[in-house]
Design a protein around this motif. Sequence first.
Motif, PDB file in Angstrom:
ATOM      1  N   VAL A  27       0.863  -1.179   0.000  1.00  0.00           N
ATOM      2  CA  VAL A  27       0.000   0.000   0.000  1.00  0.00           C
ATOM      3  C   VAL A  27       0.904   1.235   0.000  1.00  0.00           C
ATOM      4  CG1 VAL A  27      -1.926   1.159   1.134  1.00  0.00           C
ATOM      5  CG2 VAL A  27      -1.683  -1.313   1.366  1.00  0.00           C
ATOM      6  N   PHE A  28       0.576   2.187  -0.867  1.00  0.00           N
ATOM      7  CA  PHE A  28       1.444   3.352  -1.042  1.00  0.00           C
ATOM      8  C   PHE A  28       0.611   4.568  -1.425  1.00  0.00           C
ATOM      9  CE2 PHE A  28       1.096   0.691  -4.756  1.00  0.00           C
ATOM     10  CZ  PHE A  28       0.682   1.570  -5.734  1.00  0.00           C
ATOM     11  N   TYR A  29       1.231   5.736  -1.289  1.00  0.00           N
ATOM     12  CA  TYR A  29       0.591   6.985  -1.688  1.00  0.00           C
ATOM     13  C   TYR A  29       1.015   7.345  -3.104  1.00  0.00           C
ATOM     14  CZ  TYR A  29      -0.513   7.378   3.241  1.00  0.00           C
ATOM     15  OH  TYR A  29      -0.992   7.131   4.503  1.00  0.00           O
ATOM     16  N   GLU A  30       0.344   8.327  -3.693  1.00  0.00           N
ATOM     17  CA  GLU A  30       0.599   8.704  -5.080  1.00  0.00           C
ATOM     18  C   GLU A  30       2.039   9.140  -5.321  1.00  0.00           C
ATOM     19  OE1 GLU A  30      -1.838  12.023  -6.261  1.00  0.00           O
ATOM     20  OE2 GLU A  30      -1.502  13.020  -4.364  1.00  0.00           O
ATOM     21  N   ASP A  31       2.745   9.586  -4.286  1.00  0.00           N
ATOM     22  CA  ASP A  31       4.149   9.977  -4.455  1.00  0.00           C
ATOM     23  C   ASP A  31       5.097   8.809  -4.178  1.00  0.00           C
ATOM     24  OD1 ASP A  31       3.971   9.759  -1.719  1.00  0.00           O
ATOM     25  OD2 ASP A  31       4.620  11.808  -1.290  1.00  0.00           O
ATOM     26  N   ASP A  32       4.552   7.593  -4.135  1.00  0.00           N
ATOM     27  CA  ASP A  32       5.277   6.335  -3.923  1.00  0.00           C
ATOM     28  C   ASP A  32       5.835   6.147  -2.512  1.00  0.00           C
ATOM     29  OD1 ASP A  32       4.753   5.189  -6.378  1.00  0.00           O
ATOM     30  OD2 ASP A  32       6.503   6.100  -7.328  1.00  0.00           O
ATOM     31  N   THR A  33       5.427   6.961  -1.560  1.00  0.00           N
ATOM     32  CA  THR A  33       5.843   6.703  -0.187  1.00  0.00           C
ATOM     33  C   THR A  33       4.972   5.581   0.372  1.00  0.00           C
ATOM     34  OG1 THR A  33       4.375   8.419   0.690  1.00  0.00           O
ATOM     35  CG2 THR A  33       6.664   9.048   0.287  1.00  0.00           C
ATOM     36  N   PRO A  34       5.559   4.713   1.208  1.00  0.00           N
ATOM     37  CA  PRO A  34       4.779   3.608   1.769  1.00  0.00           C
ATOM     38  C   PRO A  34       3.707   4.106   2.727  1.00  0.00           C
ATOM     39  CG  PRO A  34       7.099   3.498   2.475  1.00  0.00           C
ATOM     40  CD  PRO A  34       6.953   4.698   1.618  1.00  0.00           C
ATOM     41  N   ALA A  35       2.563   3.467   2.689  1.00  0.00           N
ATOM     42  CA  ALA A  35       1.471   3.772   3.622  1.00  0.00           C
ATOM     43  C   ALA A  35       1.687   2.916   4.865  1.00  0.00           C
ATOM     44  CB  ALA A  35       0.125   3.499   2.972  1.00  0.00           C
ATOM     45  N   GLN A  36       2.407   3.471   5.822  1.00  0.00           N
ATOM     46  CA  GLN A  36       2.767   2.747   7.036  1.00  0.00           C
ATOM     47  C   GLN A  36       1.602   2.663   8.006  1.00  0.00           C
ATOM     48  OE1 GLN A  36       6.076   5.014   8.528  1.00  0.00           O
ATOM     49  NE2 GLN A  36       7.428   4.405   6.874  1.00  0.00           N
ATOM     50  N   ASP A  37       1.545   1.571   8.752  1.00  0.00           N
ATOM     51  CA  ASP A  37       0.529   1.352   9.793  1.00  0.00           C
ATOM     52  C   ASP A  37      -0.891   1.545   9.260  1.00  0.00           C
ATOM     53  OD1 ASP A  37      -0.221   0.634  12.407  1.00  0.00           O
ATOM     54  OD2 ASP A  37      -0.452   2.739  12.971  1.00  0.00           O
ATOM     55  N   THR A  38      -1.120   1.052   8.050  1.00  0.00           N
ATOM     56  CA  THR A  38      -2.424   1.159   7.399  1.00  0.00           C
ATOM     57  C   THR A  38      -3.209  -0.133   7.621  1.00  0.00           C
ATOM     58  OG1 THR A  38      -1.628   2.712   5.743  1.00  0.00           O
ATOM     59  CG2 THR A  38      -3.546   1.409   5.140  1.00  0.00           C
ATOM     60  N   LEU A  39      -4.469  -0.001   7.981  1.00  0.00           N
ATOM     61  CA  LEU A  39      -5.338  -1.158   8.188  1.00  0.00           C
ATOM     62  C   LEU A  39      -5.701  -1.764   6.839  1.00  0.00           C
ATOM     63  CD1 LEU A  39      -7.110  -2.882  10.126  1.00  0.00           C
ATOM     64  CD2 LEU A  39      -8.930  -1.217   9.696  1.00  0.00           C
ATOM     65  N   VAL A  40      -5.532  -3.086   6.702  1.00  0.00           N
ATOM     66  CA  VAL A  40      -5.868  -3.797   5.466  1.00  0.00           C
ATOM     67  C   VAL A  40      -6.848  -4.911   5.801  1.00  0.00           C
ATOM     68  CG1 VAL A  40      -4.967  -5.103   3.509  1.00  0.00           C
ATOM     69  CG2 VAL A  40      -3.564  -3.296   4.538  1.00  0.00           C
ATOM     70  N   ASN A  41      -7.960  -4.961   5.066  1.00  0.00           N
ATOM     71  CA  ASN A  41      -8.965  -6.016   5.244  1.00  0.00           C
ATOM     72  C   ASN A  41      -9.160  -6.762   3.931  1.00  0.00           C
ATOM     73  OD1 ASN A  41      -9.893  -5.681   7.988  1.00  0.00           O
ATOM     74  ND2 ASN A  41     -10.778  -3.753   7.327  1.00  0.00           N
ATOM     75  N   LEU A  42      -9.220  -8.069   4.026  1.00  0.00           N
ATOM     76  CA  LEU A  42      -9.569  -8.931   2.901  1.00  0.00           C
ATOM     77  C   LEU A  42     -10.960  -9.466   3.181  1.00  0.00           C
ATOM     78  CD1 LEU A  42      -8.729 -10.476   0.305  1.00  0.00           C
ATOM     79  CD2 LEU A  42      -7.899 -12.297   1.823  1.00  0.00           C
ATOM     80  N   LYS A  43     -11.898  -9.184   2.258  1.00  0.00           N
ATOM     81  CA  LYS A  43     -13.288  -9.608   2.443  1.00  0.00           C
ATOM     82  C   LYS A  43     -13.709 -10.527   1.300  1.00  0.00           C
ATOM     83  CE  LYS A  43     -14.640  -5.286   4.693  1.00  0.00           C
ATOM     84  NZ  LYS A  43     -15.576  -4.143   4.649  1.00  0.00           N
ATOM     85  N   ASP A  44     -14.610 -11.456   1.629  1.00  0.00           N
ATOM     86  CA  ASP A  44     -15.163 -12.308   0.567  1.00  0.00           C
ATOM     87  C   ASP A  44     -16.286 -11.563  -0.145  1.00  0.00           C
ATOM     88  OD1 ASP A  44     -17.437 -12.513   2.176  1.00  0.00           O
ATOM     89  OD2 ASP A  44     -17.035 -14.578   2.783  1.00  0.00           O
TER      90      ASP A  44
END
Length: 108
Positions: free
Chosen positions: A38-55
């Motif tokens: 996960v990253f921002y438009e300037d290619d910096t990493p999106a640190q400590d970002t919540l990620v969910n995988l849903k069916d």
Amino acid sequence: MNRSVFVILFALLASKILQAHEMGLETKIKGRELVIEVFYEDDTPAQDTLVNLKDESGKVIETGRTNLKGICIFSVPKEGRYHLEAKDNSGHQVKVVLKIPSPQKDVK
């Protein structure tokens, strides 16, 4: 400098600084791991970002947070269609549809 000109300049600069970043998300399958970046438009990493995988029904299958490099790793789910959602602490978010193909069998 005229006070109203200063206020306008400050407002213009502040709006540039406070502009929201767009967020992006890429996935790779490495062995039995689903690697999510996960990253921002300037290619910096999106640190400590919540990620969910849903069916498909919206049920959360797996949840995690990105590391300092913007990476989150899940187990590869079974074949099917899923929704990946990432949201940082500032409200930026990205949602993508993920299709997991059937496992390839070795051809001899």
